[in-house]
Enzyme design. Structure first.
Site, PDB file in Angstrom:
ATOM      1  CG  LEU A   1      -0.371   0.032   2.626  1.00  0.00           C
ATOM      2  CD1 LEU A   1       0.154   1.392   3.034  1.00  0.00           C
ATOM      3  CD2 LEU A   1      -1.441  -0.409   3.608  1.00  0.00           C
TER       4      LEU A   1
ATOM      5  CE  LYS B   1       2.721   8.614  -0.538  1.00  0.00           C
ATOM      6  NZ  LYS B   1       2.415   7.487  -1.374  1.00  0.00           N
TER       7      LYS B   1
ATOM      8  CB  CYS C   1       8.878   2.379   1.874  1.00  0.00           C
ATOM      9  SG  CYS C   1       7.568   1.909   3.007  1.00  0.00           S
TER      10      CYS C   1
ATOM     11  N   GLY D   1      11.740  10.068  -1.141  1.00  0.00           N
ATOM     12  CA  GLY D   1      11.884  10.072   0.314  1.00  0.00           C
ATOM     13  C   GLY D   1      10.844   9.132   0.874  1.00  0.00           C
TER      14      GLY D   1
HETATM   15  P1  NAD Z   1       5.002   2.688  12.090  1.00  0.00           P
HETATM   16  O1  NAD Z   1       6.230   3.130  12.773  1.00  0.00           O
HETATM   17  O2  NAD Z   1       3.997   3.690  11.630  1.00  0.00           O
HETATM   18  O3  NAD Z   1       4.215   1.648  13.013  1.00  0.00           O
HETATM   19  C1  NAD Z   1       4.828   0.617  13.735  1.00  0.00           C
HETATM   20  C2  NAD Z   1       4.065   0.439  15.053  1.00  0.00           C
HETATM   21  O4  NAD Z   1       4.487  -0.762  15.686  1.00  0.00           O
HETATM   22  C3  NAD Z   1       4.285   1.554  16.067  1.00  0.00           C
HETATM   23  O5  NAD Z   1       3.044   2.131  16.414  1.00  0.00           O
HETATM   24  C4  NAD Z   1       4.941   0.845  17.268  1.00  0.00           C
HETATM   25  O6  NAD Z   1       4.576   1.407  18.506  1.00  0.00           O
HETATM   26  C5  NAD Z   1       4.430  -0.546  17.081  1.00  0.00           C
HETATM   27  N1  NAD Z   1       5.214  -1.607  17.752  1.00  0.00           N
HETATM   28  C6  NAD Z   1       6.554  -1.828  17.711  1.00  0.00           C
HETATM   29  N2  NAD Z   1       6.869  -2.907  18.425  1.00  0.00           N
HETATM   30  C7  NAD Z   1       5.717  -3.433  18.912  1.00  0.00           C
HETATM   31  C8  NAD Z   1       5.386  -4.558  19.702  1.00  0.00           C
HETATM   32  N3  NAD Z   1       6.320  -5.412  20.148  1.00  0.00           N
HETATM   33  N4  NAD Z   1       4.091  -4.771  20.015  1.00  0.00           N
HETATM   34  C9  NAD Z   1       3.139  -3.917  19.588  1.00  0.00           C
HETATM   35  N5  NAD Z   1       3.387  -2.846  18.828  1.00  0.00           N
HETATM   36  C10 NAD Z   1       4.662  -2.594  18.484  1.00  0.00           C
HETATM   37  O7  NAD Z   1       5.514   1.806  10.860  1.00  0.00           O
HETATM   38  P2  NAD Z   1       4.776   1.575   9.447  1.00  0.00           P
HETATM   39  O8  NAD Z   1       5.013   2.715   8.532  1.00  0.00           O
HETATM   40  O9  NAD Z   1       3.383   1.094   9.683  1.00  0.00           O
HETATM   41  O10 NAD Z   1       5.644   0.352   8.872  1.00  0.00           O
HETATM   42  C11 NAD Z   1       5.533  -0.952   9.408  1.00  0.00           C
HETATM   43  C12 NAD Z   1       6.216  -1.920   8.456  1.00  0.00           C
HETATM   44  O11 NAD Z   1       5.526  -1.937   7.194  1.00  0.00           O
HETATM   45  C13 NAD Z   1       7.677  -1.551   8.119  1.00  0.00           C
HETATM   46  O12 NAD Z   1       8.420  -2.724   7.975  1.00  0.00           O
HETATM   47  C14 NAD Z   1       7.550  -0.847   6.786  1.00  0.00           C
HETATM   48  O13 NAD Z   1       8.731  -0.949   6.019  1.00  0.00           O
HETATM   49  C15 NAD Z   1       6.427  -1.628   6.129  1.00  0.00           C
HETATM   50  N6  NAD Z   1       5.692  -0.902   5.101  1.00  0.00           N
HETATM   51  C16 NAD Z   1       5.350   0.413   5.308  1.00  0.00           C
HETATM   52  C17 NAD Z   1       4.616   1.090   4.321  1.00  0.00           C
HETATM   53  C18 NAD Z   1       4.230   2.541   4.538  1.00  0.00           C
HETATM   54  O14 NAD Z   1       3.798   3.157   3.552  1.00  0.00           O
HETATM   55  N7  NAD Z   1       4.361   3.102   5.702  1.00  0.00           N
HETATM   56  C19 NAD Z   1       4.208   0.423   3.162  1.00  0.00           C
HETATM   57  C20 NAD Z   1       4.536  -0.906   3.001  1.00  0.00           C
HETATM   58  C21 NAD Z   1       5.281  -1.572   3.984  1.00  0.00           C
END
Ligand code: NAD
Length: 437
Positions: free
Chosen positions: A153, A323, A263, A260
């Site tokens: 996404l 963005k 990801c 930027g």
């Molecule tokens: P984020 O930092 O917004 O969210 C991560 C959450 O996990 C935080 O709220 C944190 O408090 C929580 N957390 C950490 N350890 C925990 C635990 N042990 N128990 C419960 N909660 C815990 O990160 P994000 O942007 O959602 O990204 C998450 C993953 O998805 C990453 O690996 C990222 O690369 C991937 N990803 C992100 C996107 C994007 O657009 N943001 C898109 C595709 C994939």
């Protein structure tokens, strides 16, 4: 199906909410109590268009709930998704898997009955195997599988992307895990979404390869933009001319200040490290990372040139997030460009429609509550993020507020001819600078 989503950030909250919309019973877990308290009170901790409605509807329907206590979410779940952050490890660029492994350890303690533990976080090849080892060591008694299900996404259009993905990728071994994953994504069969089953390793690599390829496309067109400026060509025409070729495609060919976000920067770096460790260096990705890093500085220098030096000047900056349609500031070009301009002696008046709260944590500048306020008394304006509201500025008003009619548009949102006619000195990316006739 019963689903536990560990990590309720951009990906976890959107995925959890959308899976509940598919009809599953979803509990979203986060160790950040403030986030959970806000969600329980009906507040959405991030800006993502449409997310508030999906969350509210499914909470009301009783299919979506939140907790900071993982032990309440995992027992009885058919699938436990790990959607925690995997930032760059300080110093070496490897993905920091601390949160993933911590989550795996906590999940292990609460598993009962057969469960599929799914890594939705972007994780290097082999991580699924390590998650399996952590759980198996802690709980030799439990029956489980580990699957990889990377998320594709995009912030800003995350809900639609989750509802109608181009594909779903699942890496797992064994029919039992496949059956659970098929069932979770069954609602997508209606749209005939391809569900690609692979090995866990291939699935893990698909996510990095996809992001590196998209980052390469952006970097390629950015280099073409530089060439266009030297040769008198127009990068928009070049992008259109190549993008109409079905083999190339027209997406991700928009020249700008460099990629930027949360990801591409960290994932290209992590892929590079993985390839180094494996003894099969990805030279293209190496070049992409270097070119993109240099580009942000080059864009700051471009702004300096356009202003004839910025010492003592006031610059209005429109857009700070990486963005539009998100409040995410992670690795935003503004984080390099703004401090560079400030160091060179500029005063920055900034405005972002949704990113101000996040931006304040990283950038020390004069924050304004709307675009025209930022322009007031500035020596010129720089567009850093292409929010819709910047696409239809009232030019007469802009000129009236600025000391000189200088616009540096790093997102190419306007037509150079029109800007010259409107009386602007208009500097954009990969297109000739235009001045009033
Ligand atoms: P984020 O930092 O917004 O969210 C991560 C959450 O996990 C935080 O709220 C944190 O408090 C929580 N957390 C950490 N350890 C925990 C635990 N042990 N128990 C419960 N909660 C815990 O990160 P994000 O942007 O959602 O990204 C998450 C993953 O998805 C990453 O690996 C990222 O690369 C991937 N990803 C992100 C996107 C994007 O657009 N943001 C898109 C595709 C994939």
């Amino acid at each position: 199906m019963r689903v536990a989503m560990i990590g309720t950030g951009y990906v976890g909250l959107v995925s959890g909410a959308c899976l509940s919309e598919f009809g599953h019973d979803v509990i979203c877990v986060d160790k950040d109590q403030a986030k959970i308290t806000a969600l329980e009170a009906g507040q959405i901790p991030i800006f993502e268009p449409g997310l508030d409605e999906v969350v509210a509807a499914n909470v009301k329907a009783g299919r979506l709930s939140f907790t900071s206590d993982l032990k309440k979410a995992v027992p009885g779940a058919d699938a436990v998704f790990i959607a925690v952050g995997t930032p760059s490890r300080r110093g070496d660029g490897h993905a920091d898997l601390t949160y993933v492994f911590e989550a795996a350890g906590e999940i292990a303690q609460s598993l009962d009955g057969y469960t599929v533990v799914v890594t939705k976080s972007t994780v290097p090849v082999g991580t699924g195997g390590k998650v399996r080892d952590i759980i198996a060591k802690a709980r030799p008694d439990v029956d489980f599988d580990v699957a990889s299900n990377p998320e594709f996404l995009r912030e800003g259009s995350a809900i639609e992307d989750f509802r109608r993905p181009d594909r779903v990728v699942v890496g797992c071994e064994g029919e039992r895990a496949k059956k659970v994953m098929r069932e979770i994504y069954r609602p997508l069969y209606l749209h005939e979404t391809p569900i690609l089953f692979t090995s866990r390793e291939s699935s893990e690599l698909i996510k990095y390869a996809a992001n590196a390829f998209l980052a390469t496309k952006i970097t390629f067109i950015n280099e073409m933009a530089d060439l266009c400026e030297k040769l008198g060509a127009d990068v928009q025409d070049v992008a259109r001319g190549i993008g109409l070729d079905g083999r190339i495609g027209n997406k991700f060919l928009h020249a700008g200040p460099g990629f930027g976000g949360s990801c591409f920067p960290k994932d290209t770096l992590a892929l590079l490290k993985t390839s180094q460790d494996a003894g099969a260096l990805t030279h293209i990705v190496d070049a992409v990372v270097k070119v993109n890093d240099a580009r942000k500085i080059a864009m700051a220098e471009k702004i300096e040139r356009a202003f004839g030096g910025v010492k003592g000047k006031t610059i209005a900056v429109l857009g700070l997030t990486f963005k539009p349609n998100t409040d995410d500031m992670r690795d935003a070009p503004s984080l390099v460009i703004v401090p560079h301009l400030q160091k060179a002696g500029a005063t920055i008046r900034g405005y972002d429609p949704e990113g101000t709260k996040e931006a304040r944590k990283h950038l020390d500048l004069t924050y304004c509550s709307e675009a025209y306020e930022a322009l007031s008394g500035a020596d010129g304006v720089v567009i850093l993020t292409e929010w819709n509201e910047f696409r239809a500025l009232d030019f007469a008003r802009v000129k009236g507020l600025l000391k000189s009619p200088l616009m540096v548009d790093l997102r190419n949102i306007y037509r150079p001819d029109q800007m010259a006619e409107e009386g602007f000195i208009y500097v954009s990316v990969g297109r000739a600078t235009r001045k009033p006739a």
